[in-house]
Every structure is written in C-alpha cells, then in structure tokens.
Design an enzyme around this catalytic site. Structure first.
Site, PDB file in Angstrom:
ATOM      1  N   GLU B  80       0.854  -1.189   0.000  1.00  0.00           N
ATOM      2  CA  GLU B  80       0.000   0.000   0.000  1.00  0.00           C
ATOM      3  C   GLU B  80       0.888   1.236   0.000  1.00  0.00           C
ATOM      4  O   GLU B  80       0.400   2.352   0.103  1.00  0.00           O
ATOM      5  CB  GLU B  80      -0.969  -0.014   1.176  1.00  0.00           C
ATOM      6  CG  GLU B  80      -0.293   0.011   2.535  1.00  0.00           C
ATOM      7  CD  GLU B  80      -0.845   1.121   3.394  1.00  0.00           C
ATOM      8  OE1 GLU B  80      -2.058   1.201   3.524  1.00  0.00           O
ATOM      9  OE2 GLU B  80      -0.041   1.902   3.922  1.00  0.00           O
ATOM     10  N   CYS B 112      -3.520  -4.595   3.457  1.00  0.00           N
ATOM     11  CA  CYS B 112      -2.477  -5.458   4.018  1.00  0.00           C
ATOM     12  C   CYS B 112      -2.446  -6.853   3.421  1.00  0.00           C
ATOM     13  O   CYS B 112      -1.634  -7.687   3.829  1.00  0.00           O
ATOM     14  CB  CYS B 112      -2.628  -5.560   5.533  1.00  0.00           C
ATOM     15  SG  CYS B 112      -2.413  -3.997   6.360  1.00  0.00           S
ATOM     16  N   HIS B 234      -3.087 -12.425  10.146  1.00  0.00           N
ATOM     17  CA  HIS B 234      -2.639 -11.046   9.923  1.00  0.00           C
ATOM     18  C   HIS B 234      -2.579 -10.341  11.270  1.00  0.00           C
ATOM     19  O   HIS B 234      -3.414 -10.562  12.138  1.00  0.00           O
ATOM     20  CB  HIS B 234      -3.563 -10.283   8.961  1.00  0.00           C
ATOM     21  CG  HIS B 234      -3.143  -8.846   8.833  1.00  0.00           C
ATOM     22  ND1 HIS B 234      -1.878  -8.496   8.452  1.00  0.00           N
ATOM     23  CD2 HIS B 234      -3.802  -7.679   9.103  1.00  0.00           C
ATOM     24  CE1 HIS B 234      -1.762  -7.168   8.462  1.00  0.00           C
ATOM     25  NE2 HIS B 234      -2.927  -6.658   8.854  1.00  0.00           N
ATOM     26  N   LYS B 239      -2.714  -7.674  19.641  1.00  0.00           N
ATOM     27  CA  LYS B 239      -3.977  -8.128  20.236  1.00  0.00           C
ATOM     28  C   LYS B 239      -4.859  -8.920  19.273  1.00  0.00           C
ATOM     29  O   LYS B 239      -5.348 -10.003  19.588  1.00  0.00           O
ATOM     30  CB  LYS B 239      -4.777  -6.901  20.713  1.00  0.00           C
ATOM     31  CG  LYS B 239      -4.524  -6.528  22.167  1.00  0.00           C
ATOM     32  CD  LYS B 239      -5.410  -7.355  23.082  1.00  0.00           C
ATOM     33  CE  LYS B 239      -5.023  -7.258  24.549  1.00  0.00           C
ATOM     34  NZ  LYS B 239      -5.274  -5.928  25.097  1.00  0.00           N
ATOM     35  N   ASN B 266       3.316  -3.241  12.646  1.00  0.00           N
ATOM     36  CA  ASN B 266       2.538  -3.802  11.540  1.00  0.00           C
ATOM     37  C   ASN B 266       3.206  -3.458  10.213  1.00  0.00           C
ATOM     38  O   ASN B 266       3.241  -2.304   9.813  1.00  0.00           O
ATOM     39  CB  ASN B 266       1.120  -3.208  11.572  1.00  0.00           C
ATOM     40  CG  ASN B 266       0.245  -3.743  10.446  1.00  0.00           C
ATOM     41  OD1 ASN B 266       0.629  -4.695   9.750  1.00  0.00           O
ATOM     42  ND2 ASN B 266      -0.916  -3.140  10.279  1.00  0.00           N
ATOM     43  N   SER B 296      -7.671  -4.481   4.630  1.00  0.00           N
ATOM     44  CA  SER B 296      -8.830  -3.604   4.809  1.00  0.00           C
ATOM     45  C   SER B 296      -9.511  -3.348   3.477  1.00  0.00           C
ATOM     46  O   SER B 296      -8.892  -3.390   2.420  1.00  0.00           O
ATOM     47  CB  SER B 296      -8.389  -2.277   5.424  1.00  0.00           C
ATOM     48  OG  SER B 296      -8.013  -2.493   6.757  1.00  0.00           O
TER      49      SER B 296
END
Lengths: 131, 346, 387
Positions: B80, B112, B234, B239, B266, B296
């Site tokens: 991206e 991603c 991913h 978390k 990330n 996304s």
C-alpha cells in the site's frame, strides 16, 4: 540536479546489479564497463561480467558537506571497496550498527540513491553493507 | 501442486519505541502497549522504500531457492506504499534480481493482503503450467499520521515467496478467500496518510474476514485447529491475532513463532508473509501451517501448507526473521521524523 | 621549438569579490599583466582563456572571446581550455606550445573563476564534475570526499596523521599572511584546523581550499624578443602534462597521483634539472593531503615521508624548500580556472625578487604543479630567471 530518465536507465545493470565487463583476451575485469580494454586496445574482447558485490573496505569517508542533490541526506558514509573480482568500486556504505574500518567485509544491497524532487524519478542504486 | 521453493524476508534495522512516540503526544505508553500488544516498530532508513525492501526480500528468496532468476515467469509485489503511483515496483524488483525480460509483472494493492493475493495469482500460473516459477512479495513502508493511533504500529518490512512445482520446501494444499466492501481503512489518491474507522476496524472488518476465510478453509480441508503445528494470522497489532486465534480455537503456542508484530509493528502487506517466513525458519518436514491474511476494504486469504523434507537441505540459506527482529538500532522521534521525510526541508 | 618567456603577469585580489563579476575579474588581471609586460593590446596575437565551470557558476561559457574582448585585442584567435582545476596550467601549456612552435609570438593566457554567485552546495555540485559524474558525483561522492578517501588510505599505509595534514594548512596560512592578494591572511594553529568543521573525514574545513573569486593573466613571448618588453623575462624551461583515469577507483593507487609523477619527471627531464635545483614550488594543495602527495609524487620526498617533513617545517618559507609561498590554494584561494595561471604569477614574482615579505632568498628556479580533478590531469611547469 534532475537526471534525464534515460541517463540512469542506461546504466541500470551496473547501478542495480554491479554488472561490469571482462576482457576475454587478457582477463581484466572492469567496473563500470569499458568499451575498450586498457590492455588490449583495438583487440579488446569485452563480455558482460557481474561482480558479486563482495569485497572489503579499502578506504572510506563520512561526508558532512554534500552536493545539492544529497544535502538532505548528510551525513553519509562512502567507501572505496576492493571487490573480490579485483576492481575498486565506489559506493555508499549504509549504517547498520557495525563500525566502518579499512579491511571490513561488505556485500551489496539495493537502496534509493536520490530522488528528483517531489515529482521526478527515484533513482535506485547498489550500496554496500558491512557484513 | 504449487509449493514454496524459496523465501526471503527483510526488516529494516531502525526501531522506535512506543514509549518514545507516546512521549511526544502525552499519551500513556503503558496503556498503548497493553492495548495494542506492540512495544516497538521498525522504521525504514531514508534510502529505503517498498521497492528496496521488496528487492532485498526477493534477492534472499532467489538465493534460498538456488534457482536461475531467468526462470521466474511472474513477479507480483503487493504494497500500500508503492513508491510510485504509476511505475511498477515489480519491474524494479525484477531488474534487481536479474529476472526478465521474458516474464510478467505487476503491482498489487489490497491494503495489508496484497501480498497474499499475489501468492494466489502465482499459484494459478504455476498450477496451470503457464510459468515454471513465480514470486509474490508483500512489502510496505506504511505511514501513520503523526499523533494518530496508527503511528504506534505502522512499520516497514517485507517478504517474498517463490512458488514452483519441483524442489518445494512446503506445498500449498489449499487456499480460500473472503471478500466484502467494507470501509474500515482507506487512503485516497495523492493523500500522504491513511484514514480509518477507529473501532469499526475490529469486529466487522478484521475479525469477520479473518474468521470467514479461516472457517471456510477448515470446512474445505476438513481440518481442525489442533491439526496445525503453526498458525499465522494477519497482525495489525499484537492483540487482534491473539484474540482471533482464541476465537477460532487455536492455542497461543501455535501462533507464537509467527507473531512478529509485537516486536516490529505492523508491516502491512509484509505482516502475514513475514509471519509465515518466521514459521518456515524453524518448521520441520510434515508440519502443517495455516496462514490467514487480512486486508482492509476488506478481505482475507487463507492458506494451508505442508512442510516438505527439502526444507532441511535449504535451511542454512535462510536469513532468519527473528534474527532480523533482534538486530536493531533505536532512534528517537526527531530522527524518526527526519528519516520518514516528515520534516519539511524545502 | 624555441625558448619562451613570461614577460608580464597580473593577478586580482583573491577572495569573495562581491562587487566584481566574471568579466571584471578578467579585465582587472589582464590590465595588470599588460601594464606589467608594457605591451599594447594591439600587439597580442593569441589568447587562451581557462575556466573550469563558468557555465555552472555564472551561466557564461565562451570566456576566451570575452577575455580577448575585455582586453581590447583585435579579433585574435581566442580559445577556452577546460581541464577542471588544472584548466589554468593547461592553458599556460597551450600558450607555451603556440609560442614555442613559432605559430605566434605574443600570447595572453588568462584564467578566471567567479564562484561566489552560487551557494556552497551548488559550488560543490559544480566542482564534483571534475571527478566522474556518473559514478562519483551521482553517488554523492563530493570532491573533498575523493581526497578524503585518498587521505584515509595514505594514513593507513604510511601512518600519516591528521595533525600532519593540519600542518600543511598552518604553513600555507603563514605564507598567505604575507601575501596581499591572498583570500586568507590570518595565521592559524594546528588546533584551529583540528577543531574546524568536518567536511569529509579526515578532512576538515581548514584542510580544504576555499571557494574563491579571482583571475590571473600572464603574457608570453619568444625569449629572443622578451627583452623588448622586460628586463626580467622568466624562461619556461619545462612544460609537461599527463592524464590518468577520470575516476579515482580506476587508478593504480589511491596514495599517488600518477599523472603528477609522470608530468614532474618529464618537466625535470626537459629542464635538465635535479630536484635539489628547485628553490620554490607552487603545488596544488586543493586539500592538505594533496600537498603531501604532491611533494612525494614530484620526487622531493619518498612516498610516506613528506608529511613528517612538512610537519617538521622543511617546506616553510626559506627552509629546505619553500612550498606554496603564495599561501597555496589553501590560503591564497582557489578560483579553479585561475589557479594554474596564478601559480605561475607567484613563481614569476619570486624569481624576479618582487615577492616582498615572502621572498625566497636567491630564488632562481621555481616550479608550478596544477592538478585537475582527483588526479586525472596534472600539469607541471619549471620556470627560470634569465640573467
């Protein structure tokens, strides 16, 4: 300094992949490539020859007063590298936490060399990394 | 059946700690570290971008595979943060590894998961016999707007996988995908930083798609979470993958080796692929691996892999992900801004 | 070939000449040279003008015609010579050849550079063109960077120290202190050099020659006709030039400027002189390391021994061998296209006994050494007083 698109394109094999040449007549290896072998003159038999990019630091300096194109990048380190194939090759030595010194072993990486402003081309180039 | 014949990962050496970013914005570093499960993130050098990261990962993959780059028939780079809006990163990568000109190449974008989308495309080309080898790369130097929550995690890194039929170190047994139009995260043309839907990025985006693709995979293969030695999800933060693993019935031990984001942030298109590379760094022949990416916008691609004997013969050629994670140099926020080109110099 | 003499010299004050442009500098030095030679503008038959990068510095090319025009010459052939920082020495040599060959009698050689109309980084870019643009400048390897690579290697191979490099600058400032034409007339200490801003380590700003505006002009005539113009003609007894690879990486050695060695040996051969016969030398100290290498490559010291000798004061004014009595490029300044001509102007003054406070006592034979780029060109001249 804006670079003509063709001027960096035409040396791409060399600037990305350290492709030089070798005289099949006398065995001399050149980087960058030559049209005429220094030893053999008009009898030259030069063939493409890719350097491995491995070598050691022969000399180096940290440049703190750069030319226009590089003024946002200083300080940076450039080295004279003695390649295992023989030729001395000039190039940036990227920071990687290791101490630059004469005799230190290096290999190549591909990095951005400079960018022509906000709208121009990004010029990629080999650089050296301490092993 | 297409499998992996070589892979390579690359993570830039610079790191900035969550504490350092939190110091600038007067936020509680402890709350952020706890909330995101990330303690620091990788930062690319001033002379690095998605193309140089992809090229480095690609060179490592070619070295690992030990193949002639002239035999690579396709290269797809998912990112991206392609350095150019128009001018393919994939062509630069091809040139840098000595591939081409008789090959196809293209840049992909699906937030991603563009790298895993490339993997599926290469699988198709290899399985159909159109090409002998193909490479899919996920590489990013993602940017978070200064002060935005993304700034704590948006990092840089990439990994590339060469697929082929012979000499595979891991075969891809199956792949599934799950795709919807979901406005969780986006960046308009010409805009420097992405925008996102805040907490909307969770349930209806990351979790719905990751679970959707993975459940589809389990049904398709008839496998259960316990059948896998490793799982990689991913990882936009520490978390989400931990939670999604628990929701799907995977144990923490299964995701541990491939969970890199807590240590480097990330890496967007690189994230699930670097996770897979880390797994392959230590996986044994016969091991089963599940990988589910998420991008996304939104979608997930899921893969099941079976590790082959060949991996033991090639293992010494890998530059291991966790070694790259450990090799680091901390920078402060001012150097971070300079490095990312955020300081206005002219 | 017939004997050639320098019959007149002219120099501008070197430095930041904010009030004067390219043509003003040329005219100032030219007028001084014509007056010194006591020669009329209508007597000049040929012009060589040297500038390295006037196009980059002020946008003006075609400077030889400009020089000829400014000095009021009558439609004579005027040719620009560009050999990077050795442009001036190369132009002098071309003028010498034209006159020695008998093609013409009177030749004006003028060097000029107007450098302060651009920023330092723009000047750095322009000067970088003296090296290999594609493989050095395009990789951000500046001109000081190239000499820094040589310095580091020289230090590695011969134990040369940063203090020894500094001692070159200290000595040259001592000489510049006594030269009213010099850009820097201030005395400096080793500590000043060591504490100055790093440019490309181990080179600091006081190891580097400055950015300078200036011009220098000499008038040449056949020796047999020189007495018509001057009582003190200075004969050119050696004029030699050599080249080498453009890029530093392609040289045989980083610690020797081979072109200097070849040109130096040839000039001594032509002059039938020994090193010990030389009373003073103007060497190309664009960087302090360059003076150390020049003293070795010209054969005054063995490789690796010049730095210690300079540190010990052997090359100070009126010591063993007076080197860079003008202050050199370091203190007198380095308007690149003018430097090679200026070196000849200084030696002429010395050999005539006109150098005032910085006079080398009993000077009869002097030498100039001008280098282009990182050593791709070297030009050496030996000048002798004619009694």
């Amino acid at each position: 300094m804006e670079t003509a698109p063709a001027s960096s394109w035409r040396k791409q094999n060399a600037s990305y992949n350290l492709v030089g040449n070798k005289c099949e007549k006398c065995g001399a290896v050149y980087f960058p490539s030559r049209i005429i072998c220094k030893n053999c003159g008009r009898e030259s038999k030069l063939k493409e020859h890719k350097l491995t990019g491995e070598g050691e630091v022969y000399s180096y300096t940290n440049i703190t007063a750069p030319s226009d194109t590089f003024k946002d990048d200083a300080p940076y380190t450039v080295g004279m590298i003695k390649t295992i194939e023989g030729p001395l090759v000039e190039g940036h030595i990227v920071e990687n936490g290791k101490e630059v010194k004469i005799g230190a072993k290096v290999r190549t990486v591909l990095r951005k060399m400079y960018v022509d402003g906000d709208e121009g081309l990004i010029h990629y180039h080999y650089k050296f990394e301490l092993v | 059946m297409a499998g992996i014949v070589g892979y390579g990962a690359y993570v830039p050496m610079y790191r900035i700690k969550v504490d350092e970013i939190a110091r600038i914005w007067h936020e509680s570093a402890d709350q952020i570290k706890h909330g995101l499960g990330v303690k620091e993130k990788s930062v690319p050098g001033r002379d690095e971008d998605a193309a140089t990261i992809a090229a480095e990962a690609a060179r490592r993959a070619v070295f690992y595979a030990g193949i002639d780059p002239q035999e690579i028939g396709a290269i797809y780079v998912g990112s991206e943060s392609h350095p150019y809006a128009v001018k393919p990163t994939a062509a630069t990568v091809a040139q840098a590894i000595g591939a081409g000109p008789n090959m196809t190449a293209a840049d992909l974008e699906f937030a991603c998961k563009a790298g895993t989308a490339g993997l599926q495309m290469v699988m198709g080309l290899v399985d159909s016999g159109m090409i002998k080898y193909g490479m899919a790369i996920g590489s990013d130097t993602s940017q978070g707007k200064p002060g935005d929550a993304l700034e704590y995690t948006a990092s840089a890194g990439g990994a590339g996988f060469i697929l082929g039929k012979d000499g595979t170190i891991a075969d891809i047994l199956a792949t599934t995908s799950y795709t919807t139009d979901t406005p969780d995260f986006w960046r308009r043309e010409g805009i420097g930083f992405p925008s996102h839907g805040g907490r909307f990025t969770g349930e209806h985006a990351y979790f719905k798609h990751t679970i959707g693709a993975t459940k589809q995979m389990l049904e398709k293969t008839g496998m259960k979470p316990a059948d896998f030695d490793y799982a990689v999800f991913h990882q936009p933060n520490g978390k989400f993958p931990t939670n999604v693993a628990a929701m799907l019935g995977f144990k923490p031990e299964q995701i541990k080796q491939g969970l890199i984001t807590p240590s480097i942030g990330n890496t967007y298109s690189g994230a699930s692929m670097i996770g897979l590379a880390a797994v392959l760094d230590e996986a044994k022949p016969g091991n089963k691996v599940l990988v589910t990416s998420f991008g996304s916008g939104a979608g997930s691609d899921s893969f099941v892999l079976e590790v082959k004997d060949e991996i033991e013969r090639k293992r010494s050629k890998a530059r291991k992900v966790w070694d790259m994670v450990a090799k680091k140099m901390y920078i402060d926020y001012a150097i971070y801004l300079k490095t990312r080109g955020t300081i206005k110099l002219k | 070939m017939r004997d050639v003499a320098i019959i007149g010299v002219g120099l501008t004050k070197f430095g930041e000449r904010w009030e004067t442009g390219l043509r003003g500098l040329m005219a100032e030095a030219g007028l001084a040279a014509l007056q010194d030679a006591n020669i009329g503008s209508d007597e000049i038959q040929m012009v060589y003008g040297s500038t390295m990068a006037s196009g980059r510095f002020v946008g003006q090319e075609h400077v030889a015609a400009m020089l000829s025009d400014q000095l009021g010459f009558k439609n004579v052939p005027a040719t620009r010579i560009e050999n990077a920082c050795a442009s001036g020495g190369s132009a002098l040599r071309q003028g010498y050849i034209a006159c020695a060959s008998g093609a013409v009698d009177t030749v004006v050689v003028g060097g000029v550079e107007k450098m302060t109309d651009v920023t330092t980084s723009e000047a750095t870019t322009a000067l970088g063109g003296a090296g290999d643009q594609e493989w050095e400048l395009a990789q951000g390897i500046t001109f000081p960077g190239l000499y820094a690579l040589m310095a580091r290697r020289h230090m590695h191979e011969y134990g040369t120290t940063e203090e020894q490099l500094a001692s070159v600058a200290v000595k040259n400032h001592e000489n510049g202190h006594k030269n009213k034409y010099a850009q820097y007339r201030k005395l400096i200490t080793i500590e000043d050099v060591m504490k100055s801003k790093v440019i490309a380590d181990p080179l600091k700003v006081f190891d580097c020659s400055p950015i300078t505006d200036g011009a220098a002009v000499v008038v040449l005539a056949p020796l047999e006709k020189a007495k018509k113009y001057t009582d003190t003609p200075i004969k050119i007894v050696g004029s030699a030039q050599a080249s080498d690879s453009l890029g530093l990486a392609q040289r045989e050695s980083l610690t020797e400027i081979k072109a200097t060695r070849i040109a130096g040996d040839e000039a001594f051969k032509q002059a039938k002189l020994e090193r010990k016969d030389i009373d003073l030398v103007e060497v190309h100290d664009c960087f302090t390391i360059a003076e150390i290498m020049a003293m070795e490559d010209l054969g005054f010291y063995k490789k690796g021994e010049a730095a210690k000798a300079i540190e010990d004061g052997e090359t100070r004014l009126n010591a063993k061998l007076s080197v860079n009595t003008s202050g050199g490029l370091k203190a007198c300044g380095h308007p690149v296209g003018a430097t090679g001509v200026k070196q000849a102007v200084e030696v002429v003054w010395q050999l005539r006994g006109d150098a005032g406070d910085r006079q080398v006592s009993g000077a009869e034979i002097g030498m100039t050494h001008n280098v282009g780029g990182s050593g791709a060109t070297a030009v050496v001249h030996i000048l002798k007083r004619v009694n």
